[in-house]
Design an enzyme around this catalytic site. Structure first.
Site, PDB file in Angstrom:
ATOM      1  N   VAL A   1       0.735  -1.323  -0.357  1.00 36.33           N
ATOM      2  CA  VAL A   1       0.168   0.402  -0.226  1.00 36.33           C
ATOM      3  C   VAL A   1       0.944   1.407  -0.195  1.00 36.33           C
ATOM      4  CG1 VAL A   1      -1.673   1.452   1.466  1.00 36.33           C
ATOM      5  CG2 VAL A   1      -1.949  -1.213   1.071  1.00 36.33           C
ATOM      6  N   TYR A   2       1.914   1.216   0.780  1.00 35.16           N
ATOM      7  CA  TYR A   2       2.611   2.123   1.194  1.00 35.16           C
ATOM      8  C   TYR A   2       3.582   2.804  -0.371  1.00 35.16           C
ATOM      9  CZ  TYR A   2       6.412   5.761   2.314  1.00 35.16           C
ATOM     10  OH  TYR A   2       6.932   7.022   2.331  1.00 35.16           O
ATOM     11  N   SER A   3       4.179   1.673  -0.712  1.00 35.81           N
ATOM     12  CA  SER A   3       4.917   1.761  -2.584  1.00 35.81           C
ATOM     13  C   SER A   3       3.875   1.975  -3.381  1.00 35.81           C
ATOM     14  CB  SER A   3       4.931   0.474  -2.761  1.00 35.81           C
ATOM     15  OG  SER A   3       5.595  -0.021  -3.683  1.00 35.81           O
TER      16      SER A   3
END
Length: 315
Positions: A201-203
């Site tokens: 999700v962060y990426s």
């Protein structure tokens, strides 16, 4: 003979292709960080105020100080009132010639009505520069269904890393367009450069920042507005969990100064020469190598985070 000439032609094209990318790689490092001179940001911005989201900690705070040093009035948008007041005090003590304002705003759970109120407040001043810096990171890398904090945290990371950069850009661009001057810098992450398992999700959210920035740059490239993405690797901040500096992990003040020096010279860069070297070198390796590298790094990061949590529990 025709086959021989065809083979020579194909070989020449391949060599030229490799040479082009090699020169481009070298120039992205040396040209940007050694030969180019910083532009006059305040002159190019066309107005005296710089808005920085998440400007009370880490990179955001260092951007606030560095822009004050360069003569901008500073408008910080962040969540914690006490930190905003303290940061304002620190900036004005060091740079008494600038004005500092702030807005208290929680980016994790706002309504569109909240954003409209914030933008109304911000647009009371002439904004020359917007730094969309606010962001959120998971406690440590993990498979999506095992995320610490569950879907609440997943939602917060997704929202905070994508919505502010979108809505603040949309809400502040009108005054930049009317002046035909302005600068928007969107802070992404090197994590957006690859498909990173256990950082999914962060990426993905940081890739969104890159993509949005590139689209906006094309939309406004003929209207006198600079729109640029900065995608750093590791910086010594509370958010990153690393407090010690190293060759590839600068302190936030060093990074902020370096990153701002690149503005106006490129559409996207890491913001720091050693980070750029890292990224250019990693880009030479196949995806399977990067996957292995990310996996190893994720395991180490998770183990350190869990050990730190266990030590706190024992204390």
């Amino acid at each position: 003979m025709n086959i021989e000439w065809f083979a020579i032609g194909v070989g020449a094209i391949v060599v030229l292709y490799i040479l082009y990318h090699f020169i481009k790689m070298i120039w992205s490092i040396l040209g940007l960080y050694v030969f180019y001179q910083p532009i006059d940001l305040k002159k190019k911005a066309g107005a005296s105020w710089a808005v920085i989201t998440g400007g009370t900690d880490g990179i955001g705070k260092s951007f606030s100080f560095e822009l004050a040093k360069r003569g901008f009035n500073i408008y910080i948008v962040s969540r914690t009132q006490s930190k905003l007041e303290q940061t304002k005090k620190e900036i004005m003590e060091k740079y008494s010639n600038v004005e500092v304002r702030f807005a208290t705003f929680d980016f994790t759970n706002p309504s569109i009505s909240d954003y409209k109120k914030l933008l109304s407040q911000l647009n009371e001043v002439s904004i020359g520069m917007l730094i969309n810096n606010v962001g959120m990171l998971f406690e440590y890398p993990e498979n999506l269904h095992k995320t610490v904090g569950g879907i609440d945290v997943v939602a917060n990371v997704t929202i905070l890393n994508t919505l502010p950069v979108t809505l603040l850009s949309a809400g502040i661009l009108p005054q930049m367009v009317s002046r035909k001057t302005g600068i928007i810098v969107n802070i992404g992450s090197v994590a957006g450069a690859a498909k990173m398992a256990e950082w999914s999700v962060y990426s993905a959210s940081k890739k969104y920042v890159e993509w949005l920035t590139g689209c906006l740059r094309k939309e406004y490239e003929h209207q006198g507005i600079i729109i640029q993405a900065i995608t750093p690797a590791l910086v010594a901040t509370k958010l990153s969990g690393h407090t010690e500096t190293s060759l590839f992990c600068p302190d936030s003040a060093t990074f902020a100064k370096s990153a701002l020096n690149t503005v106006g010279h490129t559409s996207q860069t890491t913001g720091y020469i050693n980070h750029q070297i890292q990224c250019e070198m990693l880009a030479l390796f196949p995806e399977c190598f990067l996957d292995s590298f990310v996996k190893k790094s994720s395991v180490e990061t998770r183990e350190k985070a869990l050990a730190k949590k266990e030590n706190k529990h024992l204390l």
